[in-house]
Design an enzyme around this catalytic site. Sequence first.
Site, short mmCIF file in Angstrom:
data_model
loop_
_atom_site.label_atom_id
_atom_site.label_comp_id
_atom_site.label_asym_id
_atom_site.label_seq_id
_atom_site.Cartn_x
_atom_site.Cartn_y
_atom_site.Cartn_z
N LYS A 159 45.96 36.87 45.61
CA LYS A 159 45.62 36.68 44.09
C LYS A 159 46.83 35.45 43.59
O LYS A 159 46.44 34.55 42.90
CB LYS A 159 45.54 37.80 43.43
CG LYS A 159 45.02 37.53 42.21
CD LYS A 159 45.29 38.75 41.17
CE LYS A 159 46.87 38.45 40.62
NZ LYS A 159 47.21 39.40 39.56
N ASP A 200 40.96 38.89 40.74
CA ASP A 200 42.04 40.03 40.06
C ASP A 200 40.92 41.09 39.68
O ASP A 200 39.99 41.23 40.22
CB ASP A 200 42.57 39.71 38.95
CG ASP A 200 41.73 39.49 37.59
OD1 ASP A 200 40.48 39.31 37.87
OD2 ASP A 200 42.52 39.33 36.50
#
Length: 229
Positions: free
Chosen positions: A120, A138
């Site tokens: 991420k 996320d």
Amino acid sequence: MDKKTAGEVFKVLEAQYGGIGTALNYETPFQLLIATMLSAQTTDVQVNRMTPKLFADYPDARSMEKLTAEELSEYIKGCGLYRGKAKHILAAVSILTAKYQGQVPESLEELTALPGVGRKTANVVLSNAFGQPALAVDTHVLRVSNRLGLARGKDPLKVEEQLCGRLPREVWGQAHHWLIWHGRRICKAQKPLCGECALRELCPERNSNPESGKAPGEGGAGALTDSAF
Ligand code: SF4
């Protein structure tokens, strides 16, 4: 969700949040990398309270490398897990200076090889700092895309693959921001504001929070036709 409906959803999201980028403050790829590492388990607002002093005193890898973990912790102790983050950041900084002349590498493989940098964080840096096609997943992106039926599952990598499969590469990075901002402002984790949501006519979970009230005004998603997606 079928392709046509997904295209309408993305068009509404673009209309609502197009042009809004990351809430993290930074001036260089290095500073974005550090800010993103700090943002785990911490809001962007909290990170933005800590980074001005840190980046003023230590703006790049070569200067930050001089800090001890204790000294760095003093700068970042307003964020969760700060002791562990300090160690990871200094370990990553040490690699940046030794292997990359203090610069941030521009590939997913090199970024995720840095301590404390997951997929991420790497995707956030690649898309925001380097303009590469990357869609970071996320908690907001995961939740909102599942509620809307754009993706299924709790595995961030699988959700990333499903979202990327629905979108042209050139908007992967923007779509990340659209979904995040929709999650922060409207499709909140505990009490989604379905009554205020521009996507309510397209969303299979639009009744998940009956307390959020009636839809205000007109102009729902159904009016949009010429989807670019
Ligand atoms: S209608 Fe409700 S559940 Fe669906 S995207 Fe909007 S806020 Fe989220």
